[in-house]
Design an enzyme around this catalytic site. Sequence first.
Site, PDB file in Angstrom:
ATOM      1  CB  VAL A  29      63.947  30.699  12.780  1.00 54.29           C
ATOM      2  CG1 VAL A  29      64.341  30.034  14.094  1.00 54.29           C
ATOM      3  CG2 VAL A  29      63.630  29.651  11.718  1.00 54.29           C
ATOM      4  CB  CYS A  30      64.350  33.315  16.678  1.00 55.53           C
ATOM      5  SG  CYS A  30      64.832  34.046  18.245  1.00 55.53           S
ATOM      6  CB  THR A  31      64.332  38.197  16.460  1.00 51.18           C
ATOM      7  OG1 THR A  31      65.675  37.759  16.214  1.00 51.18           O
ATOM      8  CG2 THR A  31      64.040  38.154  17.953  1.00 51.18           C
TER       9      THR A  31
END
Length: 350
Positions: free
Chosen positions: A110-112
């Site tokens: 998720v995300c970074t």
Amino acid sequence: MEQRTVLVVLFDGVQSLDVTGPVEVFTGATHCLDGADGADGGYAVRTASMDGAPVRTSSGLTLVPDGALPGVPAPDTLLVPGGAGTRDPDPELTGWLRLHGPRARRLVSVCTGALRLAEAGLLEGRRATTHWAYCAKLAKDHPGVEVDPDPIYVRDGHVATSAGVTAGIDLALALVEEDLGREVALTVARHLVVFLRRPGNQAQFSVQLSAQTARREPLREVQQWISEHPAEDLSVGALAARARLSPRHFARAFRAETGLTPGTYVERVRVEHARRLLEETSEGVEEVSRACGYGTPEAMRRAFVKALGAAPAEYRRRFHLAPDPIAPPDPPFTPAPHTRPPPTGTDPCR
């Protein structure tokens, strides 16, 4: 049936929503199945940090993991969230991911969190995405990764990566739909008050957010006009007249101030408007094509295939959500794992 295990990796500086969003989706799906005869077992969600100690999130919250990563059995789904804590390499966590990541049936970031997977070599040769602000960093630091900055999530084999923060919920819902079926995913989405509508290749931003807002008032007014009147004549000549500029001057100024040509901006607005109508109304494809300024349904079909990879009819089949029938408010949520399914008309998740 035995539950699928989901292991969420925790570390200092993790983004709390990257953790809690997917966790709520997976646990909500399991509650939907509680007591259903012959139902799939849902998910057993577990969190773990390297040493089992509590971690402090990027917003200052403290999360207490279920245990330590060393010694945890290989999960069905290994989920790596993002956050400020991913900005600097963590050799110990990277080593653990490199060793244990390939043992999971499915890898998710998720995300970074994609940066963590890439550091461990788990994205090499794969297509992936991350938060729009870190796509360039991911591509620069890991040239063996094919970075796509546009979609809200990307699936490449058993690896799934998502864009910033709330995109983790979209991806988790897609995984639930894949594992347990559309009805369970829809029910979870309704009770989280989100929509099971965003396909993975939908852009991370709406047109109005992805394009820059023009500095000059006439151009800003034209942007607003396009968004509010997609069925009107939106040719360069007509838009230039509205801005009281020559077509050549208007086209040059519009691109300089918004980052998009007038034609590209109009095309994206029309696709976005048509997508919403297909999701939220029962109007036919022909009516939608007229309402969005397409000359014919075939023109809209070509635009949809180019932008979303699906024809309008297929898009509606996948993402149209019929309104719920009028029903009394849900009772308070009280999981009852050993009861029989509730009577028709009540919600199995509540």
